[in-house]
Scaffold this active site. Sequence first.
Site, PDB file in Angstrom:
ATOM      1  N   GLY A  43       0.777  -1.238   0.000  1.00 34.81           N
ATOM      2  CA  GLY A  43       0.000   0.000   0.000  1.00 34.81           C
ATOM      3  C   GLY A  43       0.809   1.289   0.000  1.00 34.81           C
ATOM      4  O   GLY A  43       0.360   2.309  -0.498  1.00 34.81           O
ATOM      5  N   GLU A  98       4.159   4.418   6.065  1.00 39.63           N
ATOM      6  CA  GLU A  98       2.879   3.703   6.018  1.00 39.63           C
ATOM      7  C   GLU A  98       1.876   4.419   5.125  1.00 39.63           C
ATOM      8  O   GLU A  98       1.911   5.640   4.986  1.00 39.63           O
ATOM      9  CB  GLU A  98       2.298   3.598   7.438  1.00 39.63           C
ATOM     10  N   LYS A 130      -6.796   7.184  10.051  1.00 37.51           N
ATOM     11  CA  LYS A 130      -8.222   7.086  10.405  1.00 37.51           C
ATOM     12  C   LYS A 130      -8.296   7.058  11.921  1.00 37.51           C
ATOM     13  O   LYS A 130      -8.573   6.021  12.528  1.00 37.51           O
ATOM     14  CB  LYS A 130      -8.775   5.746   9.882  1.00 37.51           C
ATOM     15  N   PHE A 151     -13.905   3.670   3.926  1.00 37.09           N
ATOM     16  CA  PHE A 151     -12.939   2.798   3.269  1.00 37.09           C
ATOM     17  C   PHE A 151     -12.430   3.482   2.009  1.00 37.09           C
ATOM     18  O   PHE A 151     -13.192   3.809   1.115  1.00 37.09           O
ATOM     19  CB  PHE A 151     -13.534   1.434   2.940  1.00 37.09           C
ATOM     20  N   VAL A 152     -11.128   3.725   1.979  1.00 37.39           N
ATOM     21  CA  VAL A 152     -10.550   4.473   0.861  1.00 37.39           C
ATOM     22  C   VAL A 152      -9.644   3.590   0.000  1.00 37.39           C
ATOM     23  O   VAL A 152      -9.075   2.612   0.485  1.00 37.39           O
ATOM     24  CB  VAL A 152      -9.770   5.717   1.359  1.00 37.39           C
ATOM     25  N   ARG A 164      -5.302   0.083  -6.735  1.00 35.84           N
ATOM     26  CA  ARG A 164      -4.035   0.657  -6.249  1.00 35.84           C
ATOM     27  C   ARG A 164      -3.480   1.716  -7.199  1.00 35.84           C
ATOM     28  O   ARG A 164      -2.786   2.629  -6.796  1.00 35.84           O
ATOM     29  CB  ARG A 164      -2.970  -0.439  -6.087  1.00 35.84           C
TER      30      ARG A 164
HETATM   31  P1  IMP Z   1      -4.550  -1.476  11.185  1.00 39.45           P
HETATM   32  O1  IMP Z   1      -3.617  -2.575  11.571  1.00 39.45           O
HETATM   33  O2  IMP Z   1      -5.946  -1.748  11.673  1.00 39.45           O
HETATM   34  O3  IMP Z   1      -4.059  -0.111  11.577  1.00 39.45           O
HETATM   35  O4  IMP Z   1      -4.702  -1.541   9.613  1.00 39.45           O
HETATM   36  C1  IMP Z   1      -3.774  -1.004   8.763  1.00 39.45           C
HETATM   37  C2  IMP Z   1      -3.859  -1.661   7.406  1.00 39.45           C
HETATM   38  O5  IMP Z   1      -5.210  -1.935   7.036  1.00 39.45           O
HETATM   39  C3  IMP Z   1      -3.344  -0.734   6.335  1.00 39.45           C
HETATM   40  O6  IMP Z   1      -1.954  -0.848   6.162  1.00 39.45           O
HETATM   41  C4  IMP Z   1      -4.153  -1.153   5.122  1.00 39.45           C
HETATM   42  O7  IMP Z   1      -3.510  -2.224   4.471  1.00 39.45           O
HETATM   43  C5  IMP Z   1      -5.460  -1.634   5.687  1.00 39.45           C
HETATM   44  N1  IMP Z   1      -6.512  -0.609   5.611  1.00 39.45           N
HETATM   45  C6  IMP Z   1      -7.118   0.018   6.651  1.00 39.45           C
HETATM   46  N2  IMP Z   1      -8.041   0.892   6.235  1.00 39.45           N
HETATM   47  C7  IMP Z   1      -8.020   0.839   4.879  1.00 39.45           C
HETATM   48  C8  IMP Z   1      -8.754   1.541   3.861  1.00 39.45           C
HETATM   49  O8  IMP Z   1      -9.611   2.411   4.086  1.00 39.45           O
HETATM   50  N3  IMP Z   1      -8.440   1.211   2.573  1.00 39.45           N
HETATM   51  C9  IMP Z   1      -7.506   0.292   2.251  1.00 39.45           C
HETATM   52  N4  IMP Z   1      -6.795  -0.375   3.175  1.00 39.45           N
HETATM   53  C10 IMP Z   1      -7.044  -0.108   4.487  1.00 39.45           C
HETATM   54 MG    MG Z   2      -0.363  -1.045   4.820  1.00 40.62          MG
END
Ligand code: IMP
Ligand code: MG
Length: 173
Positions: A43, A98, A130, A151-152, A164
């Site tokens: 990402g 990130e 977020k 969700f983006v 992507r």
């Molecule tokens: P966390 O561990 O819950 O902080 O999630 C982080 C990971 O979730 C990111 O590196 C993304 O891969 C994925 N992710 C979270 N929200 C989104 C979104 O809105 N779009 C796409 N990927 C997301």
């Molecule tokens: Mg990621």
Amino acid sequence: MHETVEKILLSEEQIEEAVEKIARRIDSDYTGKEPIAICVLKGSVMFFSDLMRRLQTPMQFDFMAVSSYGNSSESSGTLKVMTDLRTDVKGRDVLIVEDIIDSGFTLMKLKELLGKRGAASVKVVTLLDKWERREYPVIPEYCCFQIPDEFVVGYGLDYAEKFRQLPYIGILR
Ligand code: IMP
Ligand code: MG
């Protein structure tokens, strides 16, 4: 515009401007240092390459692929290292690059791991935060945009490996 992207949240121009601003802050904080920048695949790839081109600080690059999501949009609770670094981070200043922080789980685990490996410092730059969804106590040192709980996709971010390549950040329908 892609048929299933409902709305553009952040345009190419907005992203470019924010990346330039954050680059200036990173440069002033890392004066005289040679950090390792870690691109968290997949990402962060767009953000990483745009950010690196704007930095004056001499950076080493390395890449890591971790997963806490699978293909669903719910956090699974474990961090899997799919592709590991090729650099020894012991005694080094590390900057994690990130794409997005959601619950904070991925980043918390990643910071723990790099700390255990003996990094001298571990800082985080994220394109998106977020913040409303935070469940784990991680605060990025550098953040381009705080965004609402939507969700983006685009600019590296995917939904089931799609979208992507979009040059902007969009909200899915
Ligand atoms: P966390 O561990 O819950 O902080 O999630 C982080 C990971 O979730 C990111 O590196 C993304 O891969 C994925 N992710 C979270 N929200 C989104 C979104 O809105 N779009 C796409 N990927 C997301
Ligand atoms: Mg990621």
